[in-house]
Design an enzyme around this catalytic site. Structure first.
Site, PDB file in Angstrom:
ATOM      1  N   CYS B 129       0.810  -1.227   0.000  1.00 51.95           N
ATOM      2  CA  CYS B 129       0.000   0.000   0.000  1.00 51.95           C
ATOM      3  C   CYS B 129       0.847   1.282   0.000  1.00 51.95           C
ATOM      4  CB  CYS B 129      -0.949   0.003   1.189  1.00 51.95           C
ATOM      5  SG  CYS B 129      -0.172  -0.471   2.748  1.00 51.95           S
ATOM      6  N   HIS B 242      -3.424   6.336   4.336  1.00 52.10           N
ATOM      7  CA  HIS B 242      -2.007   6.504   4.649  1.00 52.10           C
ATOM      8  C   HIS B 242      -1.554   7.874   4.136  1.00 52.10           C
ATOM      9  CE1 HIS B 242      -1.927   2.438   5.802  1.00 52.10           C
ATOM     10  NE2 HIS B 242      -1.136   1.913   4.903  1.00 52.10           N
TER      11      HIS B 242
END
Lengths: 337, 337
Positions: B129, B242
């Protein structure tokens, strides 16, 4: 032993309260104690060494007879009252940004540039929280290997914005957990379960004032404006304790072991660096203590001489209150008060 | 229009559910749908396009007739079932770390290296990710000015560790707000009101596996192992999204305006960069959408050609599920399935 008349301006704030705690814990020789605040916050009492003290509304005359005045109000209040305090004979140690970059006023971190206190003319400035913990960690590295460049990203707690910001984080988090929306008051966006890359105001160059403080204050405290600092300052949902991810490039080579050895003998730092036991600096461990925790020290193989590391300190203590009290201790030790 | 038999392995996990949502939202031409999970998680039903589907316990035979299998279990389960799925004629798009660094298996981010899908032999790997969102942002910069070095510090949400980690953050936060202590289960330390510089396991060189993924996967996806990446990966108390603080040094000079212009014409990114209106990428805004938000773009004056910027993306979507579905779309578009 000589005792001193100490005043705290902004006594009811998050940093003011930490100053009071620090004076007591470090057994600073307090004779008389004067607690001051804005008229709005005056009227309450605070406890020092088991005794209650009233918090009085600040006036210029309140500084009569004061030896050392620890200031932690906003910059404008510092600008208003510092001259009055000085004219009454007090030495002001000011935690606001009002005087930090004034070339005639020392900006002091006792572990880094203690000698600078000697050039004071009544006011000594206390640096910004993010800068203090960084320069404490950088100083031994710079002395040994000369730092050329620092890339730093911060993970700053909400207490840097005061008591009310801590209440906002707690209330907003509780509201979100029960599915309610809240309107932010002290932060530009919700801080609960978020990261906000915006502390203090934005400047023309795209950086925030908080970020540029880390550049300019580092130069002044380290007395070397050749240290290039590239900062990003970010607020995260932590109550107390600023973390910083630091990348340094040095002129001569330092291994992680050599860096750790330097820090082992440096003042104000504790190495917490045993990843195999899940030991590294954490905000929840740094809170309520006075030292800068350093860990995750590793070689940066992308430059000839580089290190990455992670530091954490209590922003209300070493980042503010403790540093002012350490400056006061230094004044006593050097016979300057 | 041709429709495909799609399977999802790990359907009940945070990423598996996001895969299902992404297939529906992006109107992927799903003919038959097979939802698979470990025997422990099987037995429930999930809804796709208004219809309930049972989640079955995975067996090698469950892949019979499947055209495309989206995998999001742990690496060991991927290693166990991917060969079976391939032997049944399925193309596996695997979100685990099992095959990412296998030189015979393409590691694909459709905005960056779409051509790589052509060399697949049944398995295509989906990157980590943190790497996906970073390379989407780096690619146009690298093409225009050639990136020499990246220093990146991440601010990663707990959903990267799955549904149970999200529950842990919520329960731990609620407990802390009411003054109770809790014992962490999924993280090595309390994550509520904390920042943990430790994601995945520590390696010999002092970096974590998560950090080294950002180095190696970037080289493979960008097809250039001369890009030096110096990473620090940190978990913070955010549920989804994130954030990354990125510093790049390039061979030729790029102003922030030039960089923004490149990103304006690049796929998969949205520029959110108007600090005067408090606009910059935020995790709470990136959650539940598919693009990489880029902002806080500013010149880094400490190197001849440097930029600092801040990017945020939904780690469950662009960082995982959406990217796998985009790879499936690419297979369809290129006539590879």
């Amino acid at each position: 032993m000589k005792k001193y008349h100490v005043a705290i301006l902004g006594a009811t704030g998050a940093v003011g309260r930490a100053m009071l705690a620090s004076l007591e814990e470090r057994q600073f020789p307090v004779g008389q104690l004067t607690l001051l605040a804005s008229p709005r916050s005056a009227g309450t009492t605070l406890v020092f060494a088991g005794k209650e003290y009233p918090v009085e509304a600040v006036t210029p005359e309140a500084f009569a007879g004061v030896d050392i005045a620890l200031f932690s109000p906003g910059a404008s209040v510092s600008r208003e009252y510092a001259p009055a305090a000085v004219s009454h004979g007090a030495i002001v140690i000011d935690n606001s940004s009002a005087f930090r970059m004034d070339p005639d006023i020392p900006l002091v971190v006792p572990e880094v540039n203690p000698h600078a206190v000697h050039r004071h003319h009544g006011i000594i400035a206390n640096p910004n929280c993010s800068t203090i913990q960084m320069v404490v960690a950088l100083k031994p590295i710079h002395d040994a290997a000369r730092i050329r460049r620092v890339v730093v990203s911060t993970y700053q707690s909400v207490s840097g914005a005061g008591n009310k910001a801590m209440v906002e984080l707690k209330e907003q988090t509780a509201a979100q957990l029960s599915g309610q929306d809240t309107t932010p008051r002290y932060f530009p966006h919700p801080i609960a379960f978020n990261a906000i890359p915006h502390i203090d105001v934005f400047l023309e160059n795209g950086y925030t004032k908080e970020e540029m403080k880390m550049v300019y204050e580092t130069h002044k405290i380290m007395e070397d404006d050749q240290i290039a600092v590239s900062p990003t300052a970010v607020r995260i949902p932590v109550l107390i304790g600023h973390s910083e991810s630091i990348n340094v490039e040095t002129e001569s080579h330092l291994s992680p072991d050599e860096a750790r050895k330097l820090w082992e003998h440096a003042p104000g730092v504790v190495i917490v660096d045993d990843p195999s036991s899940n030991l590294y600096p954490l905000a929840i461990h740094a809170a309520h203590q006075d030292q800068v925790l350093i860990g995750r020290v590793r070689q940066d193989p992308t430059v000839p001489n580089g290190l990455n590391f992670w530091i954490v300190a209590d922003n209300l203590r070493k980042g503010a209150a403790t540093n002012t009290v350490q400056i006061a201790e230094l004044l006593v030790k050097e016979g300057l008060v």
